[in-house]
Design a protein around this motif. Structure first.
Motif, PDB file in Angstrom:
ATOM      1  N   THR A 143     -12.592   1.977  -5.085  1.00  0.00           N
ATOM      2  CA  THR A 143     -11.628   1.892  -6.070  1.00  0.00           C
ATOM      3  C   THR A 143     -10.445   1.793  -5.195  1.00  0.00           C
ATOM      4  OG1 THR A 143     -11.578   4.094  -6.522  1.00  0.00           O
ATOM      5  CG2 THR A 143     -12.761   2.532  -7.979  1.00  0.00           C
ATOM      6  N   GLN A 144     -10.272   2.458  -4.200  1.00  0.00           N
ATOM      7  CA  GLN A 144      -8.684   2.877  -3.630  1.00  0.00           C
ATOM      8  C   GLN A 144      -8.592   2.344  -2.285  1.00  0.00           C
ATOM      9  OE1 GLN A 144      -6.526   4.501  -5.618  1.00  0.00           O
ATOM     10  NE2 GLN A 144      -7.837   4.123  -6.972  1.00  0.00           N
ATOM     11  N   LYS A 145      -9.584   1.428  -1.575  1.00  0.00           N
ATOM     12  CA  LYS A 145      -9.531   1.214  -0.428  1.00  0.00           C
ATOM     13  C   LYS A 145      -8.316   0.065  -0.049  1.00  0.00           C
ATOM     14  CE  LYS A 145     -12.979  -2.219  -0.367  1.00  0.00           C
ATOM     15  NZ  LYS A 145     -14.342  -2.598   0.288  1.00  0.00           N
ATOM     16  N   ASP A 146      -8.015  -0.627  -1.116  1.00  0.00           N
ATOM     17  CA  ASP A 146      -6.979  -1.644  -0.956  1.00  0.00           C
ATOM     18  C   ASP A 146      -5.593  -1.166  -1.337  1.00  0.00           C
ATOM     19  OD1 ASP A 146      -8.604  -3.523   0.202  1.00  0.00           O
ATOM     20  OD2 ASP A 146      -9.468  -4.145  -2.079  1.00  0.00           O
ATOM     21  N   LYS A 147      -5.676  -0.010  -2.134  1.00  0.00           N
ATOM     22  CA  LYS A 147      -4.335   0.600  -2.412  1.00  0.00           C
ATOM     23  C   LYS A 147      -3.749   1.620  -1.977  1.00  0.00           C
ATOM     24  CE  LYS A 147      -6.435  -0.376  -7.187  1.00  0.00           C
ATOM     25  NZ  LYS A 147      -6.906   0.232  -8.390  1.00  0.00           N
ATOM     26  N   VAL A 148      -4.549   2.469  -1.280  1.00  0.00           N
ATOM     27  CA  VAL A 148      -4.084   3.706  -0.618  1.00  0.00           C
ATOM     28  C   VAL A 148      -4.117   3.398   1.084  1.00  0.00           C
ATOM     29  CG1 VAL A 148      -4.354   6.060   0.011  1.00  0.00           C
ATOM     30  CG2 VAL A 148      -4.675   5.100  -2.445  1.00  0.00           C
ATOM     31  N   TYR A 149      -2.950   3.704   1.546  1.00  0.00           N
ATOM     32  CA  TYR A 149      -2.847   3.455   3.161  1.00  0.00           C
ATOM     33  C   TYR A 149      -3.826   4.147   3.732  1.00  0.00           C
ATOM     34  CZ  TYR A 149      -1.092   3.492   7.926  1.00  0.00           C
ATOM     35  OH  TYR A 149      -0.691   3.624   9.335  1.00  0.00           O
ATOM     36  N   GLN A 150      -4.655   3.953   4.720  1.00  0.00           N
ATOM     37  CA  GLN A 150      -5.640   4.793   5.446  1.00  0.00           C
ATOM     38  C   GLN A 150      -6.906   5.009   4.830  1.00  0.00           C
ATOM     39  OE1 GLN A 150      -4.058   8.045   7.870  1.00  0.00           O
ATOM     40  NE2 GLN A 150      -3.745   6.659   9.480  1.00  0.00           N
ATOM     41  N   MET A 151      -6.970   4.614   3.495  1.00  0.00           N
ATOM     42  CA  MET A 151      -8.206   5.079   2.586  1.00  0.00           C
ATOM     43  C   MET A 151      -9.411   4.499   3.190  1.00  0.00           C
ATOM     44  SD  MET A 151      -9.794   6.728   0.438  1.00  0.00           S
ATOM     45  CE  MET A 151      -8.942   7.345  -1.116  1.00  0.00           C
ATOM     46  N   ASP A 152      -9.173   3.263   3.680  1.00  0.00           N
ATOM     47  CA  ASP A 152     -10.413   2.533   4.142  1.00  0.00           C
ATOM     48  C   ASP A 152     -10.920   3.022   5.611  1.00  0.00           C
ATOM     49  OD1 ASP A 152     -12.098   0.158   3.928  1.00  0.00           O
ATOM     50  OD2 ASP A 152     -11.143  -0.828   5.708  1.00  0.00           O
ATOM     51  N   THR A 153     -10.163   3.657   6.371  1.00  0.00           N
ATOM     52  CA  THR A 153     -10.536   4.279   7.534  1.00  0.00           C
ATOM     53  C   THR A 153     -11.330   5.490   7.159  1.00  0.00           C
ATOM     54  OG1 THR A 153      -8.831   3.274   8.770  1.00  0.00           O
ATOM     55  CG2 THR A 153      -9.874   4.860   9.797  1.00  0.00           C
ATOM     56  N   HIS A 154     -10.617   6.405   6.327  1.00  0.00           N
ATOM     57  CA  HIS A 154     -11.206   7.765   5.874  1.00  0.00           C
ATOM     58  C   HIS A 154     -12.642   7.843   5.135  1.00  0.00           C
ATOM     59  CE1 HIS A 154      -8.165  10.497   7.202  1.00  0.00           C
ATOM     60  NE2 HIS A 154      -7.236   9.388   7.244  1.00  0.00           N
ATOM     61  N   MET A 175       0.893  -1.135  -0.021  1.00  0.00           N
ATOM     62  CA  MET A 175      -0.025   0.053  -0.024  1.00  0.00           C
ATOM     63  C   MET A 175       0.985   1.316   0.040  1.00  0.00           C
ATOM     64  SD  MET A 175      -3.051  -0.295   2.518  1.00  0.00           S
ATOM     65  CE  MET A 175      -4.336  -1.397   2.087  1.00  0.00           C
ATOM     66  N   LYS A 176       0.479   2.278  -0.813  1.00  0.00           N
ATOM     67  CA  LYS A 176       0.953   3.479  -0.729  1.00  0.00           C
ATOM     68  C   LYS A 176       0.244   4.617   0.179  1.00  0.00           C
ATOM     69  CE  LYS A 176      -1.153   5.344  -4.844  1.00  0.00           C
ATOM     70  NZ  LYS A 176      -1.105   5.712  -6.211  1.00  0.00           N
ATOM     71  N   LYS A 177       1.209   5.436   0.597  1.00  0.00           N
ATOM     72  CA  LYS A 177       0.634   6.827   1.400  1.00  0.00           C
ATOM     73  C   LYS A 177       0.421   7.707   0.409  1.00  0.00           C
ATOM     74  CE  LYS A 177       1.342   9.155   5.641  1.00  0.00           C
ATOM     75  NZ  LYS A 177       2.064   9.624   6.759  1.00  0.00           N
ATOM     76  N   ASP A 178      -0.866   8.003   0.301  1.00  0.00           N
ATOM     77  CA  ASP A 178      -1.093   9.211  -0.693  1.00  0.00           C
ATOM     78  C   ASP A 178      -2.051   9.963   0.116  1.00  0.00           C
ATOM     79  OD1 ASP A 178      -2.128  10.760  -2.598  1.00  0.00           O
ATOM     80  OD2 ASP A 178      -2.689   9.106  -4.132  1.00  0.00           O
ATOM     81  N   ASN A 179      -1.715  11.162   1.013  1.00  0.00           N
ATOM     82  CA  ASN A 179      -2.507  12.114   1.646  1.00  0.00           C
ATOM     83  C   ASN A 179      -3.262  13.020   0.680  1.00  0.00           C
ATOM     84  OD1 ASN A 179      -1.530  11.020   3.928  1.00  0.00           O
ATOM     85  ND2 ASN A 179       0.003  12.776   4.340  1.00  0.00           N
TER      86      ASN A 179
END
Length: 112
Positions: A35-46, A1-5
């Motif tokens: 589309t991004q919850k498994d790719k971006v760090y913390q996207m699932d929580t946000h 997972m990548k971090k993408d603030n």
């Protein structure tokens, strides 16, 4: 997972699309989250926080409808909900840009 603030900030600000188009404050964050919850760090929580907030706004609006008959309290409720729906996505976008987890007030947990 990548971090993408930046994508997290865009996801929070995507709730404001309703100010331009009149709809989409639930749909656009939903698409970004799915589309991004498994790719971006913390996207699932946000994403879950945003969707719970948007669904809670719908519930609060439904509650305000019968309150209009009670001394116009529903109108006041709609005004408060309107302000909350503009202010908190902006505040939480700033938090997301700093790497903090965003929280929304008066939110029911629909998606855990």
């Amino acid at each position: 997972m990548k971090k993408d603030n930046q994508l997290l900030v865009i996801t929070h600000l995507s709730q404001l699309i309703t100010l331009v188009t009149g709809f989409g404050s639930l749909l656009l964050p939903l698409v970004l989250w799915l589309t991004q919850k498994d790719k971006v760090y913390q996207m699932d929580t946000h994403g879950k926080n945003i969707l719970n907030f948007q669904l809670s706004l719908i519930v609060w609006c439904i509650i305000c409808v019968p309150l209009i008959l009670l001394f116009g309290l529903g109108l006041l409720g709609f005004a408060v909900l309107g302000l909350i729906s503009i202010i908190f996505p902006i505040v939480n976008a700033v938090k997301a840009s700093k790497g903090e987890v965003a929280t929304y007030p008066f939110t029911f947990t629909f998606i855990s």
